[in-house]
Motif scaffolding. Structure first.
Motif, mmCIF file in Angstrom:
data_model
loop_
_atom_site.group_PDB
_atom_site.id
_atom_site.type_symbol
_atom_site.label_atom_id
_atom_site.label_comp_id
_atom_site.label_asym_id
_atom_site.label_seq_id
_atom_site.Cartn_x
_atom_site.Cartn_y
_atom_site.Cartn_z
ATOM 1 N N UNK A 134 0.509 -0.917 -0.242
ATOM 2 C CA UNK A 134 -0.676 -0.007 -0.377
ATOM 3 C C UNK A 134 1.012 1.258 0.265
ATOM 4 N N UNK A 135 0.772 1.746 -0.672
ATOM 5 C CA UNK A 135 1.160 3.239 -0.814
ATOM 6 C C UNK A 135 0.662 4.743 -0.383
ATOM 7 N N UNK A 136 1.587 4.961 1.328
ATOM 8 C CA UNK A 136 1.023 5.979 1.939
ATOM 9 C C UNK A 136 1.658 7.574 0.914
ATOM 10 N N UNK A 137 0.382 8.068 0.476
ATOM 11 C CA UNK A 137 0.559 9.560 -0.488
ATOM 12 C C UNK A 137 0.512 11.248 0.914
ATOM 13 N N UNK A 138 1.257 12.134 0.842
ATOM 14 C CA UNK A 138 0.737 12.767 1.663
ATOM 15 C C UNK A 138 2.005 14.084 0.632
ATOM 16 N N UNK A 139 2.002 15.682 0.957
ATOM 17 C CA UNK A 139 2.479 16.412 0.273
ATOM 18 C C UNK A 139 4.636 16.105 1.308
ATOM 19 N N UNK A 140 4.640 15.869 1.872
ATOM 20 C CA UNK A 140 5.947 15.517 2.317
ATOM 21 C C UNK A 140 5.267 14.662 3.758
ATOM 22 N N UNK A 141 6.900 14.894 5.045
ATOM 23 C CA UNK A 141 7.197 13.837 5.115
ATOM 24 C C UNK A 141 6.570 14.525 7.115
ATOM 25 N N UNK A 142 6.840 16.056 6.929
ATOM 26 C CA UNK A 142 6.331 17.027 7.579
ATOM 27 C C UNK A 142 4.489 16.556 7.802
ATOM 28 N N UNK A 192 -0.621 14.661 10.542
ATOM 29 C CA UNK A 192 -1.966 13.856 9.977
ATOM 30 C C UNK A 192 -2.224 12.831 11.059
ATOM 31 N N UNK A 193 -1.013 12.455 11.001
ATOM 32 C CA UNK A 193 -0.838 11.022 12.048
ATOM 33 C C UNK A 193 -0.473 11.581 13.174
ATOM 34 N N UNK A 194 -0.297 12.672 13.931
ATOM 35 C CA UNK A 194 -0.046 13.027 15.155
ATOM 36 C C UNK A 194 -1.248 13.218 15.688
ATOM 37 N N UNK A 195 -2.825 13.680 14.689
ATOM 38 C CA UNK A 195 -3.858 14.739 14.876
ATOM 39 C C UNK A 195 -4.366 13.238 14.761
ATOM 40 N N UNK A 196 -4.582 12.404 13.759
ATOM 41 C CA UNK A 196 -5.366 11.992 14.347
ATOM 42 C C UNK A 196 -5.238 10.093 14.156
ATOM 43 N N UNK A 197 -4.176 9.731 13.843
ATOM 44 C CA UNK A 197 -4.469 8.083 14.255
ATOM 45 C C UNK A 197 -3.894 7.800 15.272
ATOM 46 N N UNK A 198 -4.705 7.530 16.071
ATOM 47 C CA UNK A 198 -4.940 7.171 18.354
ATOM 48 C C UNK A 198 -3.199 6.610 18.207
ATOM 49 N N UNK A 199 -2.416 6.053 17.839
ATOM 50 C CA UNK A 199 -0.713 5.261 19.022
ATOM 51 C C UNK A 199 -0.615 6.292 18.884
ATOM 52 N N UNK A 257 12.468 6.293 3.261
ATOM 53 C CA UNK A 257 11.687 5.690 1.994
ATOM 54 C C UNK A 257 11.021 5.999 1.028
ATOM 55 N N UNK A 258 11.001 7.589 1.545
ATOM 56 C CA UNK A 258 10.368 7.925 -0.049
ATOM 57 C C UNK A 258 10.609 7.793 -1.311
ATOM 58 N N UNK A 259 9.686 6.990 -2.349
ATOM 59 C CA UNK A 259 9.895 7.039 -3.435
ATOM 60 C C UNK A 259 9.817 8.394 -4.727
ATOM 61 N N UNK A 260 9.029 9.251 -3.926
ATOM 62 C CA UNK A 260 9.074 9.961 -5.346
ATOM 63 C C UNK A 260 9.698 11.636 -5.534
ATOM 64 N N UNK A 261 10.604 11.139 -4.659
ATOM 65 C CA UNK A 261 11.520 12.445 -5.140
ATOM 66 C C UNK A 261 11.226 14.150 -3.893
ATOM 67 N N UNK A 262 11.527 14.721 -4.074
ATOM 68 C CA UNK A 262 11.396 15.977 -2.609
ATOM 69 C C UNK A 262 10.700 16.988 -2.891
ATOM 70 N N UNK A 263 9.527 16.337 -4.701
ATOM 71 C CA UNK A 263 8.255 17.363 -4.804
ATOM 72 C C UNK A 263 7.145 15.976 -3.647
ATOM 73 N N UNK A 264 6.745 15.617 -3.041
ATOM 74 C CA UNK A 264 5.759 14.782 -2.967
ATOM 75 C C UNK A 264 6.170 13.724 -1.935
#
Length: 282
Positions: free
Chosen positions: A213-221, A226-233, A260-267
């Motif tokens: 499964x590919x997680x797709x976000x703008x950046x690591x930040x 998103x995860x520190x706001x919504x993902x319980x653990x 682990x980002x395979x998309x380069x610096x833009x995403x």
């Protein structure tokens, strides 16, 4: 009633007793915090893939265990199955019910514990769980319950993150900053083929495929926000740490994500390995 498990270490070391009920209460609080549905909705493709792998058919009785906001539930209902969707977090079942209503799908929702399912033996033609039952503390008990409620010849379909994949590594990173409960087996073991065979080989035959499964976000930040706001653990881990240690966790997660980002610096596109398992009940 309090459930305990005795852990037997090597000779000469005092054994410990794990209060599973207390651990489950903390887990339930963690998954009730934030809003897992925000994350869960992005994983819908996993439920669709699992439904196809299980070859779900119209009018089959299907149980979704630890259903979250209902990805596998909806996938089964879209195929005409008679679905019962369960979780021990009522708010997540409410999100699943909203999604089912929006699609005019008939689904039964019921709060239930994966380790003590309130259903008779052999009640279902198929039992499914996507990234859900793997988080129950007592692995053997959960597996036994999945087998118990599935009829002979029925299928149990699971999607479990692997220890080596991104989510497995994310939980290892969290564990370096916030210690997991002592004596409890890692959820990532459900992503180990040998562990799965130990749990199910006695009462079923297994077919296991490795998926991504590919997680797709703008950046690591963006991912961390998103995860520190919504993902319980992740939400609970950050909340448990003082500011300086929370910053250290964010740095470690940023490093993991960027490595682990395979998309380069833009995403940000981070592949996460999981096992898709179909177990045929003997």
């Amino acid at each position: 009633m309090t459930t305990v498990i005795e852990c037997h270490p090597p000779i000469g070391i005092k054994k410990s007793v794990v209060d599973v009920s207390a651990i489950k209460a903390k887990q339930q609080a963690a998954w009730s915090s934030g809003d897992y549905a925000i994350i869960g909705t992005t994983l819908q493709i996993v439920g669709e893939s699992l439904a196809e792998a299980c070859d779900l058919r119209t009018d089959e009785r299907v149980l979704d265990v630890a259903a979250g906001n209902g990805n596998a539930t909806l996938a089964a209902a879209r195929r005409g199955c008679l679905v019962t969707s369960t979780d021990y977090v009522g708010a997540l079942l409410e999100r699943g019910a909203e999604r089912a209503a929006a699609e005019r799908l008939q689904v039964s929702f019921q709060q239930a514990d994966a380790e003590a399912l309130p259903f008779e033996d052999a009640s279902f033609d198929a039992v499914v769980s996507t990234f859900g039952v793997m988080f129950a503390p007592d692995h053997a008990k959960s597996a036994a319950e999945l087998l118990r409620v599935c009829r002979v010849g029925g299928r149990i379909g699971l999607a479990n993150w692997t220890p080596e994949g991104f989510i497995g590594q994310l939980f290892k990173t969290l564990g370096r900053h916030v210690a997991p409960p002592p004596g409890v087996q890692s959820p990532a073991l459900w992503g180990s083929q040998s562990h799965l065979r130990d749990l199910f080989d006695g009462g079923a035959s297994l077919s296991i495929a490795t998926r991504t499964f590919n997680f797709r976000y703008r950046s690591a930040a963006h991912f961390i926000e998103v995860f520190r706001t919504w993902y319980g653990p992740v939400h609970k881990a950050f909340a448990a740490l003082p500011t300086d240690k929370a910053m250290a966790l964010a740095r470690d997660l940023t490093h993991l994500l960027n490595s682990m980002n395979r998309s380069g610096a833009g995403s940000l596109v981070v592949p996460s390995e999981y096992l898709e398992i179909v177990i045929t009940r003997r």
